[in-house]
Design an enzyme around this catalytic site. Sequence first.
Site, mmCIF file in Angstrom:
data_model
loop_
_atom_site.group_PDB
_atom_site.id
_atom_site.type_symbol
_atom_site.label_atom_id
_atom_site.label_comp_id
_atom_site.label_asym_id
_atom_site.label_seq_id
_atom_site.Cartn_x
_atom_site.Cartn_y
_atom_site.Cartn_z
ATOM 1 N N SER A 25 -1.030 69.512 44.216
ATOM 2 C CA SER A 25 -1.843 69.455 43.005
ATOM 3 C C SER A 25 -0.976 69.082 41.828
ATOM 4 O O SER A 25 0.206 68.806 41.971
ATOM 5 C CB SER A 25 -2.509 70.798 42.714
ATOM 6 O OG SER A 25 -1.501 71.778 42.497
ATOM 7 N N THR A 57 -4.157 62.986 42.873
ATOM 8 C CA THR A 57 -4.130 64.368 43.343
ATOM 9 C C THR A 57 -5.289 65.086 42.647
ATOM 10 O O THR A 57 -6.258 64.448 42.247
ATOM 11 C CB THR A 57 -2.749 65.024 43.076
ATOM 12 O OG1 THR A 57 -2.721 66.327 43.683
ATOM 13 C CG2 THR A 57 -2.390 65.112 41.617
ATOM 14 N N TYR A 58 -5.206 66.391 42.498
ATOM 15 C CA TYR A 58 -6.242 67.135 41.781
ATOM 16 C C TYR A 58 -5.582 68.059 40.772
ATOM 17 O O TYR A 58 -4.419 68.420 40.894
ATOM 18 C CB TYR A 58 -7.152 67.918 42.743
ATOM 19 C CG TYR A 58 -6.440 68.946 43.578
ATOM 20 C CD1 TYR A 58 -6.343 70.271 43.157
ATOM 21 C CD2 TYR A 58 -5.860 68.597 44.790
ATOM 22 C CE1 TYR A 58 -5.679 71.216 43.921
ATOM 23 C CE2 TYR A 58 -5.200 69.537 45.567
ATOM 24 C CZ TYR A 58 -5.113 70.843 45.124
ATOM 25 O OH TYR A 58 -4.458 71.773 45.886
ATOM 26 N N GLY A 73 3.698 69.664 45.593
ATOM 27 C CA GLY A 73 3.510 69.192 46.957
ATOM 28 C C GLY A 73 4.149 67.828 47.159
ATOM 29 O O GLY A 73 5.141 67.480 46.509
#
Length: 126
Positions: A25, A57-58, A73
């Site tokens: 994230s 990504t988020y 990540g």
Amino acid sequence: MLSRLLKCKIHRAVVTHAELHYEGSCAIDGVLMDLAGIREYEEIHVWNVTNGKRFTTYAIRGEDHSGIISVNGGAAHQAEVGDLVIIATFGDFTEVEANAHKPRLVYANPDNTVNHTANCIPVQVA
């Protein structure tokens, strides 16, 4: 028919953390998220101004007023602490919605506080 338009962006934020072994994230200071209109867990595009890399990504909410921009990540391979990034989201709009749409633009200072906000990008001149 829907048109995909820029919904919002945080312009020239500075990466404060790159955590390879954290769950994936991008943590973003909550104040920046609120001003830009980025929802937690929303898909975000991150464009690294420093090295030219782009990834998706988020968003996860970071502590308000912390200045955090933490790329986590596998995406941590795409950014280093100190890199300048642009974080953007897009939305799908009907023709009527698109005609009235103005993106939320948040311009960051080097410490990831807010420099200013806008709802249009200035015309680029030669």
